[in-house]
Write an enzyme that holds these catalytic residues in place. Structure first.
Site: not given
Ligand code: CP3
Length: 348
Positions: A26, A30, A39, A76, A152
């Protein structure tokens, strides 16, 4: 630059690199002010993921700042249910929401035939990144593992106990298996298409693998991930695959022996000496700094980074976090981390 001279690809192929390559789960997100700015240009999070111009820019941001060895495409894991036609949206401050699957008939609504078109922007993002990335940086594609994505899809979002998904799997294993099998197939195809669009390494995120007892873990996590790895390898044997079965404890060793991955990404709880003794002789390892150390910083961070480098740096190793970076991480602490890893040499 020839692909095998990229440090991350060398480490994933089993070579020991000094210092080890580094990227962060990730890494685009943010905690970066430039991410928050880009974003804000998309209507919503999915829109950002599916707009190549924005997804490319966000992928490159942490590379520009920190010269990391891997660029993970910005997307994502929930893009896959979206592409299957399930309603997915992200609420600010809450996280992902989905219109949940509740009964066998709901599976009929999923439409694998529509996927290629829905995912076309992801492939365009990868093609642009391969053109724009510095030659020493490895482009990483990814997908969620079937169980983590299914959780999910069934819960309708993040869950504390996965009660609905687990109960469904225990009560109606044949129906649950249909969902897992469908996700295994479409995920393997999706990963192959990412390679064809330019991804040079792949990571499979099974972030919620750790909630199952052993037999169910094997059936719903290890076996489907193994099937995906086999299918992708049959098309693209040269592309390394990293598996992240978060929270599986001693069963990390079963993943190392059985799934056919090139590398395992270690969560924060995996003991370093155990990983060296039981995993690093079978696969490359990646990990596993506690992401909250990038909030705390200072001596606690420095000591933990040193301990990881000393335990795992003498074998095939990629420095990373034990889970995704948090929005509260300090950009200065990330800079300290990268500088410390780059300066590291084994004690003689
Ligand atoms: O690593 C990177 O930069 C690539 C991007 C990436 C995102 N999500 C961007 C994201 C990757 C590899 C993921 C994987 C992901 N997404 C997982 C597996 C890895 C882990 O962390 O366990 C899971 C379970 C998700 C599902 C998901 N997406 C959740 C639970 C959330 C909310 C939590 C949060 O951090 O807000 C997201 C949203 C998300 N995915 C954001 C980002 C940058 C935040 C969204 C925003 O900008 O508002």
């Amino acid at each position: 630059m020839k692909s095998h001279s990229k440090p991350l690809l060398r480490a994933l192929s089993g070579q020991t690199c000094v210092p080890p390559p580094i990227w962060l789960m990730r890494q685009a997100g943010r905690y970066l002010p430039e991410y928050r700015e880009t974003r804000a240009r998309g209507r919503n999070f999915l829109d950002v993921c599916l707009t190549p111009e924005l997804a490319v820019e966000i992928t490159l941001q942490p590379i520009r700042r920190y010269a990391l060895d891997g660029a993970i495409m910005f997307s994502d894991i929930l893009i896959v249910p979206h592409a299957l036609g399930q309603k997915v949206w992200f609420e600010d401050g809450v996280g992902p929401k989905l219109e949940p699957l509740r009964r066998a008939e709901d599976l009929e609504k999923l439409a694998p035939a529509a996927m290629a078109e829905a995912l076309a922007p992801v492939y365009e993002t990868l093609r642009c990144l391969r053109r724009d990335l510095p030659p020493e940086v490895t482009l990483i594609g990814f997908a969620g593992a079937p169980w983590t994505v299914a959780s999910y899809m069934i819960e309708g979002g993040t869950s504390k106990d996965f009660a609905r998904a687990k109960t469904w799997a225990y009560r109606e294993p044949e129906v649950f298996a249909r969902l897992i099998d469908l996700l295994s197939e479409v995920t393997a195809d999706y990963l192959c298409a990412q390679v064809e669009a330019g991804a040079e390494a792949l990571q499979i995120f099974d972030s919620w693998a750790g909630i199952w007892p052993e037999a169910a873990l094997r059936r719903w996590c290890l076996e489907p991930v193994k099937a995906i790895v086999a299918r992708v390898k049959s098309q693209h044997p040269e592309v390394p695959i990293i598996v992240f079965p978060r929270g599986v404890g001693v069963l990390y060793e079963a993943f190392a022996r059985e799934v056919g991955a090139d590398a395992l990404s270690l969560d924060t709880t995996v003991p370093l000496d155990w990983a060296r003794a039981h995993l690093q002789d079978k696969v490359a390892v990646q990990g596993n700094l506690d992401p909250l150390l990038l909030v705390a910083g200072g001596e606690a961070q420095r000591d933990a980074v040193k301990a990881i480098l000393e335990a795992l740096g003498a074998g095939p190793f990629v420095f990373n976090l034990g889970h995704g970076i948090t929005p509260q991480a300090s950009t200065d602490h990330v800079a300290d981390l990268v500088a410390q890893v780059r300066a590291w040499r084994p004690e003689t």
